[in-house]
Design a protein around this motif. Sequence first.
Motif, PDB file in Angstrom:
ATOM      1  N   ARG A  45       1.514  -1.179  -0.568  1.00  0.00           N
ATOM      2  CA  ARG A  45       0.036  -0.268   0.117  1.00  0.00           C
ATOM      3  C   ARG A  45       0.845   1.235   0.050  1.00  0.00           C
ATOM      4  O   ARG A  45       0.709   2.323  -0.524  1.00  0.00           O
ATOM      5  CB  ARG A  45      -1.082  -0.077   0.892  1.00  0.00           C
ATOM      6  CG  ARG A  45      -2.429  -0.419   1.239  1.00  0.00           C
ATOM      7  CD  ARG A  45      -3.064  -1.224   1.988  1.00  0.00           C
ATOM      8  NE  ARG A  45      -4.453  -1.419   2.198  1.00  0.00           N
ATOM      9  CZ  ARG A  45      -4.752  -2.869   1.823  1.00  0.00           C
ATOM     10  NH1 ARG A  45      -3.735  -3.776   1.796  1.00  0.00           N
ATOM     11  NH2 ARG A  45      -6.147  -3.788   1.935  1.00  0.00           N
ATOM     12  N   VAL A  46       1.880   0.701   0.380  1.00  0.00           N
ATOM     13  CA  VAL A  46       3.263   2.131   0.645  1.00  0.00           C
ATOM     14  C   VAL A  46       3.408   2.519  -0.469  1.00  0.00           C
ATOM     15  O   VAL A  46       3.277   3.594  -1.106  1.00  0.00           O
ATOM     16  CB  VAL A  46       4.083   1.725   1.580  1.00  0.00           C
ATOM     17  CG1 VAL A  46       5.477   2.376   1.256  1.00  0.00           C
ATOM     18  CG2 VAL A  46       3.415   2.154   2.760  1.00  0.00           C
ATOM     19  N   GLU A  47       3.969   1.367  -1.497  1.00  0.00           N
ATOM     20  CA  GLU A  47       3.746   1.724  -2.728  1.00  0.00           C
ATOM     21  C   GLU A  47       2.690   2.207  -3.811  1.00  0.00           C
ATOM     22  O   GLU A  47       3.624   3.063  -4.568  1.00  0.00           O
ATOM     23  CB  GLU A  47       4.396   0.461  -3.202  1.00  0.00           C
ATOM     24  CG  GLU A  47       5.488   0.817  -4.380  1.00  0.00           C
ATOM     25  CD  GLU A  47       6.341   1.277  -4.088  1.00  0.00           C
ATOM     26  OE1 GLU A  47       7.003   2.149  -6.056  1.00  0.00           O
ATOM     27  OE2 GLU A  47       7.189   1.748  -3.308  1.00  0.00           O
ATOM     28  N   MET A  48       1.680   1.411  -3.409  1.00  0.00           N
ATOM     29  CA  MET A  48       0.466   2.088  -3.988  1.00  0.00           C
ATOM     30  C   MET A  48       0.411   3.635  -4.411  1.00  0.00           C
ATOM     31  O   MET A  48      -0.121   4.555  -5.412  1.00  0.00           O
ATOM     32  CB  MET A  48      -0.431   1.055  -3.805  1.00  0.00           C
ATOM     33  CG  MET A  48      -1.027  -0.229  -4.158  1.00  0.00           C
ATOM     34  SD  MET A  48      -1.664  -1.030  -4.750  1.00  0.00           S
ATOM     35  CE  MET A  48      -2.302  -1.371  -3.018  1.00  0.00           C
ATOM     36  N   HIS A  49       0.413   3.851  -2.713  1.00  0.00           N
ATOM     37  CA  HIS A  49      -0.451   5.051  -2.631  1.00  0.00           C
ATOM     38  C   HIS A  49       1.159   5.876  -2.916  1.00  0.00           C
ATOM     39  O   HIS A  49       0.551   7.439  -3.869  1.00  0.00           O
ATOM     40  CB  HIS A  49      -0.563   5.643  -1.077  1.00  0.00           C
ATOM     41  CG  HIS A  49      -1.770   4.652  -0.766  1.00  0.00           C
ATOM     42  ND1 HIS A  49      -3.305   5.754  -0.722  1.00  0.00           N
ATOM     43  CD2 HIS A  49      -2.362   3.736   0.344  1.00  0.00           C
ATOM     44  CE1 HIS A  49      -3.933   4.790  -0.304  1.00  0.00           C
ATOM     45  NE2 HIS A  49      -3.280   4.347   0.155  1.00  0.00           N
ATOM     46  N   ARG A  50       2.136   5.929  -2.876  1.00  0.00           N
ATOM     47  CA  ARG A  50       3.738   6.663  -3.238  1.00  0.00           C
ATOM     48  C   ARG A  50       3.373   7.181  -5.035  1.00  0.00           C
ATOM     49  O   ARG A  50       3.263   7.900  -5.413  1.00  0.00           O
ATOM     50  CB  ARG A  50       4.874   5.324  -3.129  1.00  0.00           C
ATOM     51  CG  ARG A  50       5.562   6.991  -3.777  1.00  0.00           C
ATOM     52  CD  ARG A  50       6.711   6.420  -3.659  1.00  0.00           C
ATOM     53  NE  ARG A  50       7.653   5.907  -1.895  1.00  0.00           N
ATOM     54  CZ  ARG A  50       7.751   5.332  -1.778  1.00  0.00           C
ATOM     55  NH1 ARG A  50       7.889   4.249  -2.181  1.00  0.00           N
ATOM     56  NH2 ARG A  50       8.246   5.226  -0.482  1.00  0.00           N
ATOM     57  N   ASN A  51       2.702   5.967  -5.958  1.00  0.00           N
ATOM     58  CA  ASN A  51       2.956   6.246  -7.077  1.00  0.00           C
ATOM     59  C   ASN A  51       1.762   7.170  -7.494  1.00  0.00           C
ATOM     60  O   ASN A  51       1.698   7.634  -8.613  1.00  0.00           O
ATOM     61  CB  ASN A  51       2.808   4.691  -7.773  1.00  0.00           C
ATOM     62  CG  ASN A  51       3.504   4.213  -7.525  1.00  0.00           C
ATOM     63  OD1 ASN A  51       5.103   4.582  -7.230  1.00  0.00           O
ATOM     64  ND2 ASN A  51       3.987   2.520  -7.759  1.00  0.00           N
ATOM     65  N   ILE A  52       0.768   6.499  -6.663  1.00  0.00           N
ATOM     66  CA  ILE A  52      -0.955   7.543  -7.605  1.00  0.00           C
ATOM     67  C   ILE A  52      -0.799   9.074  -6.946  1.00  0.00           C
ATOM     68  O   ILE A  52      -0.943   9.740  -7.676  1.00  0.00           O
ATOM     69  CB  ILE A  52      -2.396   6.982  -6.298  1.00  0.00           C
ATOM     70  CG1 ILE A  52      -2.433   5.741  -7.261  1.00  0.00           C
ATOM     71  CG2 ILE A  52      -3.740   7.928  -6.684  1.00  0.00           C
ATOM     72  CD1 ILE A  52      -3.198   4.700  -6.416  1.00  0.00           C
ATOM     73  N   CYS A  53       0.198   9.091  -5.722  1.00  0.00           N
ATOM     74  CA  CYS A  53       0.176  10.294  -4.722  1.00  0.00           C
ATOM     75  C   CYS A  53       0.949  11.382  -6.835  1.00  0.00           C
ATOM     76  O   CYS A  53       1.049  12.327  -6.737  1.00  0.00           O
ATOM     77  CB  CYS A  53       1.512  10.883  -3.960  1.00  0.00           C
ATOM     78  SG  CYS A  53       1.655  12.185  -3.443  1.00  0.00           S
ATOM     79  N   GLU A  54       1.897  10.454  -6.922  1.00  0.00           N
ATOM     80  CA  GLU A  54       3.021  11.257  -8.402  1.00  0.00           C
ATOM     81  C   GLU A  54       2.529  11.755  -9.422  1.00  0.00           C
ATOM     82  O   GLU A  54       1.733  12.618 -10.320  1.00  0.00           O
ATOM     83  CB  GLU A  54       4.409  10.184  -8.574  1.00  0.00           C
ATOM     84  CG  GLU A  54       5.519  10.327  -7.432  1.00  0.00           C
ATOM     85  CD  GLU A  54       6.435   9.153  -7.758  1.00  0.00           C
ATOM     86  OE1 GLU A  54       5.961   8.191  -9.409  1.00  0.00           O
ATOM     87  OE2 GLU A  54       7.047   9.367  -7.577  1.00  0.00           O
ATOM     88  N   GLN A  55       1.497  10.220  -9.643  1.00  0.00           N
ATOM     89  CA  GLN A  55       0.334  10.543 -11.114  1.00  0.00           C
ATOM     90  C   GLN A  55      -0.788  12.033 -11.114  1.00  0.00           C
ATOM     91  O   GLN A  55      -0.817  12.525 -12.050  1.00  0.00           O
ATOM     92  CB  GLN A  55      -0.722   8.866 -10.875  1.00  0.00           C
ATOM     93  CG  GLN A  55      -1.471   9.122 -12.085  1.00  0.00           C
ATOM     94  CD  GLN A  55      -3.022   8.232 -12.342  1.00  0.00           C
ATOM     95  OE1 GLN A  55      -3.169   7.324 -11.358  1.00  0.00           O
ATOM     96  NE2 GLN A  55      -2.890   7.118 -12.872  1.00  0.00           N
ATOM     97  N   ARG A  56      -0.931  12.081 -10.311  1.00  0.00           N
ATOM     98  CA  ARG A  56      -2.103  13.237  -9.410  1.00  0.00           C
ATOM     99  C   ARG A  56      -1.244  14.611  -9.271  1.00  0.00           C
ATOM    100  O   ARG A  56      -2.107  15.247 -10.029  1.00  0.00           O
ATOM    101  CB  ARG A  56      -3.434  12.853  -8.366  1.00  0.00           C
ATOM    102  CG  ARG A  56      -3.758  11.266  -8.411  1.00  0.00           C
ATOM    103  CD  ARG A  56      -4.686  10.222  -7.545  1.00  0.00           C
ATOM    104  NE  ARG A  56      -5.344  10.033  -7.543  1.00  0.00           N
ATOM    105  CZ  ARG A  56      -6.477   9.210  -6.769  1.00  0.00           C
ATOM    106  NH1 ARG A  56      -5.897   9.663  -5.470  1.00  0.00           N
ATOM    107  NH2 ARG A  56      -6.521   7.958  -7.353  1.00  0.00           N
TER     108      ARG A  56
END
Length: 421
Positions: free
Chosen positions: A100-111
């Motif tokens: 989940r840490v990796e998922m939220h980090r990637n989506i943060c960069e995307q948004r």
Amino acid sequence: MATLKPTILISKSSISSCKCSKPQRGLIVAATISSTPRSRVGDISLPGIRASYKLELHRFSDEKQLMSTMIKRNDQGVNGGVDPLIVAELYSILEAVADRVEMHRNICEQRSNWNSLLLTSINGLILAAATMVGIASVCGGAPAPAPAPALKLSSTILYVGATGLLSVMNKIQPSQLAEEQRNATRLFKQLQNQITTVLSMGNFTSFDVKELMEKVLALDKAYPLPLLGAMLEKFPEHVEPAVWWPERRRKQPKKSAGFNGWNRKLEEEMREIVNIMERKDERDYLRLSEKALKLNKFLAVAAPVLTGLAAVGSALVGSPSDGGWAAVVGVAAGALASVMNTVEHGGQVGMVFEMYRSNAGFFKMMEDTIAWNLREEDLERRENGEVLEMKVGLQLGRSLSQLRDLAAAAGGEDQFASKLF
């Protein structure tokens, strides 16, 4: 290196030429190795040999300690000290949290990229449309008015497209979405460290597994990943602190008896700190959140209205009803909409609102933690009082003496509890 070769050759020849039994061969090898001059080995000047030798010894020592620790924990698990099933469950939760840490980090960069790209694109559309309206108004009075209809149509289409994109962007608030995922990444990392600490200490039970599972699910609910259906309300009617922790349950009593680090003075100190945080810190951040929300609402409504008004003005340039005001509206409204869009999304007002709301939630969580411990009458079920005091001091950016001085101050009206925010 030249001094070593003859000795090694003699050792090999002596071993190969010796036709004796295996025990005698071992003695000959040992005697041959021991007869090698050790001073010559020490005189070799090859860079890095001593350092690498020491590193290998250190690594061997660390591995030996690690293996002994693992064997000891395994023996404890076999003997009933630690349940292997609980260990497997904790590691499963740890893997899920790391994912989940990796998922939220990637989506943060995307948004975050969404916010910058949409901001640049919409401002480009608005300014291009405003330029076309100005050119069309000039061409309308020229002897060759042919370019005017094409410019009018193009500017109107650009304004309509910018209005639609602005409406979508103001609805989802990409900067606020990025801040939500940024907070989720930090909180999941914090939970990951907590699980690692629990595993390293070894004194965990099935209650810890349930508590950690509830924390993971509470974070999933507080900071959802999808946009459709589960997205948090970006313009709520009432501002409330962010909540990402589950309802606290009674802990199992500890084996150690006594006051568990608590005394009446510490209880009074914690109550006073809770009052200060609730009266000053949390209330101040809620007030700032309301101001940021009002500004964001105004900008989110005004910018699409201005682009829509500019689209109408650009369509009426050169028409019989145009008294010269259509071009002014088309250009001025577009320019003002571009400024408002830049202030809203370039200044990331939505992110500021979410940041203030999360800060208020941080103080709310501390208040709930302290209040829960104070409500628990069984001292053995509470968190250790000295450890809790140290945690509160670190989270507020104060030393223990400063924390006690803050609680001892009369009312604390002129002081905020936190020195970090």
